[in-house]
Write a protein that holds these residues in place. Structure first.
Motif, mmCIF file in Angstrom:
data_model
loop_
_atom_site.group_PDB
_atom_site.id
_atom_site.type_symbol
_atom_site.label_atom_id
_atom_site.label_comp_id
_atom_site.label_asym_id
_atom_site.label_seq_id
_atom_site.Cartn_x
_atom_site.Cartn_y
_atom_site.Cartn_z
ATOM 1 N N GLU B 22 49.706 47.754 43.912
ATOM 2 C CA GLU B 22 48.174 47.760 44.056
ATOM 3 C C GLU B 22 47.523 48.426 43.095
ATOM 4 O O GLU B 22 46.565 48.080 42.490
ATOM 5 N N LYS B 23 48.163 49.447 42.563
ATOM 6 C CA LYS B 23 47.676 50.238 41.444
ATOM 7 C C LYS B 23 47.760 49.412 39.911
ATOM 8 O O LYS B 23 46.675 49.317 39.387
ATOM 9 N N SER B 29 42.413 44.781 36.860
ATOM 10 C CA SER B 29 41.037 44.602 36.913
ATOM 11 C C SER B 29 40.100 45.325 35.972
ATOM 12 O O SER B 29 39.079 45.001 35.621
ATOM 13 N N ARG B 30 40.690 46.549 35.846
ATOM 14 C CA ARG B 30 39.881 47.216 34.860
ATOM 15 C C ARG B 30 40.110 47.088 33.642
ATOM 16 O O ARG B 30 39.729 47.779 32.598
ATOM 17 N N GLY B 31 40.778 46.140 33.002
ATOM 18 C CA GLY B 31 41.420 45.767 31.771
ATOM 19 C C GLY B 31 42.149 46.728 31.026
ATOM 20 O O GLY B 31 42.220 46.810 29.826
ATOM 21 N N LEU B 32 42.926 47.376 31.784
ATOM 22 C CA LEU B 32 44.067 48.411 31.243
ATOM 23 C C LEU B 32 45.314 47.977 30.769
ATOM 24 O O LEU B 32 45.942 48.726 30.557
ATOM 25 N N LEU B 33 45.527 46.657 31.494
ATOM 26 C CA LEU B 33 46.976 46.155 31.050
ATOM 27 C C LEU B 33 46.846 45.068 30.417
ATOM 28 O O LEU B 33 46.032 44.109 30.416
ATOM 29 N N ASN B 34 47.618 45.130 29.310
ATOM 30 C CA ASN B 34 47.738 43.836 28.578
ATOM 31 C C ASN B 34 48.685 42.741 29.168
ATOM 32 O O ASN B 34 49.635 43.234 29.495
ATOM 33 N N GLY B 35 48.303 41.686 29.284
ATOM 34 C CA GLY B 35 49.160 40.598 29.596
ATOM 35 C C GLY B 35 49.028 40.307 31.244
ATOM 36 O O GLY B 35 47.944 40.398 31.642
ATOM 37 N N THR B 36 49.943 40.230 31.974
ATOM 38 C CA THR B 36 49.859 39.799 33.466
ATOM 39 C C THR B 36 50.776 40.596 34.239
ATOM 40 O O THR B 36 51.579 41.266 33.637
ATOM 41 N N VAL B 37 50.699 40.497 35.634
ATOM 42 C CA VAL B 37 51.599 40.958 36.577
ATOM 43 C C VAL B 37 52.061 40.058 37.477
ATOM 44 O O VAL B 37 50.889 39.444 38.101
ATOM 45 N N HIS B 38 53.216 40.047 38.021
ATOM 46 C CA HIS B 38 53.364 39.205 39.048
ATOM 47 C C HIS B 38 53.683 40.337 40.140
ATOM 48 O O HIS B 38 54.835 41.055 39.911
#
Lengths: 331, 306
Positions: B22-23, B29-38
């Motif tokens: 969830e984190k 959502s806050r644009g702090l991750l590059n790429g994606t998560v499954h």
């Protein structure tokens, strides 16, 4: 010793000296010993370590990677080079990537060896030289056996590299004798690269400036002995560099090619696959001096026909190479 | 371990996975991750249930694009995982791998569907060759069952009697494609056709799942043979981000069977609150620390070429 026996012998020695070496491939058990008999005798000597598989090339590649990750040293045989496309995902997305994408925390030490090349009438799907589709993949060595390379050194160096190595064996070389010592007409020199493989330099002259440089690798080397001799009659001094590690190209190879290219001013680059988007284009690209005349020759970019006459016309051959040399000398 | 302690431990791990993911979604959502998560939100029981019964000292795990849960259940290394997904040098793989390419000890993942299956097979062959007591576990999704190498591997695993446990985590969808548009027949029947023992379980109770997984692991270890365990589960979150076209009623219905909520009922409200607060505090403190971590330089990346 014939090249097929050289390979068989080095495989035997590697298995005898290293208990973690495993052979895996299709139809490689005795009494058959593989479609080109390269593994003959090995399953009798090391029954637990020669694994014959179903026709599942992708899984041969994948299993090799898994065994390599877990401390074994697999040597996989892909029966015909044409089938290596079935291994592409495993080689490109797994074998080459696991070490760097895990930040260097694992190694994938393995060899995949496979026969390429035409000239035996096997037709469109058993005659190709498909290595060009694997060139440029980082973290995989692609090495080619030639008429002039010490075969044993190629395999032992591959083993020491502790990474995936694809060894390309042109099938027409198998019945030929290695030619690794100079004679009256052809002078041979070995040049070690920083990655431990060798480039071989052959010349048809002593102590003089060459007229033309031929750069090639693998099966095309089978034409060179005759070509160099014939060029003596034409009073054309030829130096040829036969590259061992064809991808990635080593810094030493680049510098060697540039040195001779500058001496000759004329370079002919040869490959058995079609030259379109090929290895020869990459070699042309590494030649720094833009004033040098460069020509590339490969097989015709079409399907390889089974019909004998048509196959001869499509594949690179001695006559085409000589005509190219003569044309370039006339310029 | 007493049942109560075991339930606490299992619940903590499942909640750790859920809160961590969830984190991650929040960071995304806050644009702090590059790429994606499954994410595997809803499927945590599969990961925890299997890792509970393996021998983490020797067993070898191969997982896939949806591996955060498997990884946390295997290692509990929240820092390594979060730093990796955020792209820091302190991550498991220096931030090179990101969400889909994780490795630690005997745990390996990659992002190509089915690609790790023949590699797991090779690892199983290596363990058998070495005479070790280790088994290899490979996680597949229902979507992965469309890949040819899976069947090549089922064939050889059975033919060569290799200690390989296939775990099919069937969440009913391959990205957005429902099973009924992708697969004929039954998954277990496919494995049975290769003479591989199978078991099917609907994952609504993690304690029940642990028993089934334990039997499967024991079977593989004792018989040195493959086993195919079909776990029917459901993910509450989208495949990755913004690609959820499932029926809202269907999702709501499955949420009623959430194994995490079911397990929560075994614990006191105070205990649940305590576990939850501990996890939230730990995540906050880890994220604060990761903020200050360095990123890898291109020069450092290129050292890997040597």
């Amino acid at each position: 010793m014939k090249i097929c026996d050289e390979i068989n012998t080095v495989l035997f020695e590697m298995m005898q000296n290293n208990r973690e070496v495993i052979l895996i491939g299709e139809d490689i058990l005795d009494p058959y010993g593989g479609a080109f008999r390269i593994t003959k005798g090995l399953s009798s000597s090391f029954p637990e370590r020669v694994l014959t598989t179903p026709i599942s090339e992708a899984t041969i590649a994948g299993m090799s990677i898994g065994m390599a990750l877990r401390g074994l040293y697999p040597i996989a045989e892909i029966m015909f080079g044409d089938f290596i496309t079935l291994c592409m995902d495993q080689l490109l997305n797994h074998a080459s990537k696991l070490k760097p994408m895990y930040n260097g925390n694992v190694v994938v030490p393995m060899i995949m060896r496979t026969p390429m090349g035409g000239g035996r009438g096997y037709g469109p799907t058993h005659s190709q030289s498909l290595e060009k589709h694997f060139l440029g993949i980082p973290f995989i060595d692609i090495v080619a056996v030639s008429l002039f390379h010490n075969v044993k050194r190629i395999f032992l160096n591959a083993y020491n590299r502790r990474r995936p190595v694809i060894i390309i064996e042109n099938k027409l070389l198998y019945p030929m004798e290695l030619f690794i010592s100079s004679n009256d007409e052809v002078f041979i020199e070995n040049m070690l690269t920083e990655t431990g493989y060798c480039d071989v330099i052959i010349k048809n002259y002593i102590n003089n400036t060459p007229d033309i440089l031929i750069v090639t690798y693998g099966g095309v080397s089978r034409f060179l002995k005759t070509i160099l001799r014939k060029m003596i009659e034409e009073e054309i001094r030829v130096v040829s560099v036969i590259i061992g590690q064809i991808s990635p190209i080593s810094r030493k190879s680049i510098s060697l090619i540039n040195t001779y290219a500058n001496q000759c001013g004329k370079v002919l680059i040869l490959e058995e696959g079609s030259k379109e988007f090929g290895w020869s284009a990459e070699i042309q690209g590494i030649i720094e001096n833009r004033d040098i005349i460069i020509n590339r020759l490969g097989s015709v970019n079409t399907i390889i026909p089974s019909n004998k006459k048509l196959e001869e016309q499509v594949l690179i051959n001695e006559e085409k190479i000589i005509n190219n040399i003569l044309e370039m000398i006339r310029i | 371990m007493m049942k109560k302690e075991k339930v606490e431990k299992i619940y903590s791990l499942m909640l750790l996975i859920r809160r961590t993911e969830e984190k991650l979604l929040e960071l995304f959502s806050r644009g702090l991750l590059n790429g994606t998560v499954h994410t595997c939100i809803g499927q945590e029981a599969c990961a925890v249930g299997v890792m509970e019964v393996i021998d983490k000292e020797i067993d070898i795990i191969f997982s896939n694009h949806r591996a955060h849960g498997h990884f946390l259940a295997y290692s509990e290394d929240v820092y390594g995982l979060l730093a990796e997904v955020i792209g820091k040098k302190s991550g498991l793989c220096g931030g090179i791998g990101g969400s889909q390419h994780l490795h630690k000890k005997n745990f390996y993942t990659n992002g190509i569907q089915g690609g790790m299956v023949p590699i797991a097979l090779g690892a199983a062959k290596a363990e058998k060759f070495k005479g070790s007591n280790a088994i290899v576990i490979v996680f597949l999704g229902d979507g992965t069952m469309g890949q040819g190498v899976v069947y090549e591997s089922l064939n050889i695993a059975s033919l060569w009697s290799l200690p390989l446990l296939f775990i099919l985590e069937d969440n009913h969808y391959a990205q957005t494609t429902p099973k009924k548009l992708a697969h004929a027949g039954s998954f277990c029947q496919r494995a049975k056709a290769f003479d591989i023992q199978t078991e099917h379980i609907k994952v609504d109770d993690v304690l029940k799942l642990i028993n089934v997984a334990d039997n499967a692991v024991r079977y593989v270890r004792e018989n040195k043979k493959p086993f195919f365990l079909h776990m029917e589960t459901y993910r509450f979150s989208p495949h990755s981000k913004g690609d959820d076209y499932r029926n809202a009623e269907e999702i709501a219905k499955f949420k009623l069977e959430d194994p995490l909520i079911k397990l929560e009922k075994e614990l006191s409200k105070e205990k649940v609150k305590e576990i939850s607060e501990n996890i939230d505090n730990m995540l906050l403190s880890i994220l604060n620390s990761i903020n200050n971590d360095n990123e890898m330089s291109l020069e450092e990346l290129l050292i890997l070429n040597n």
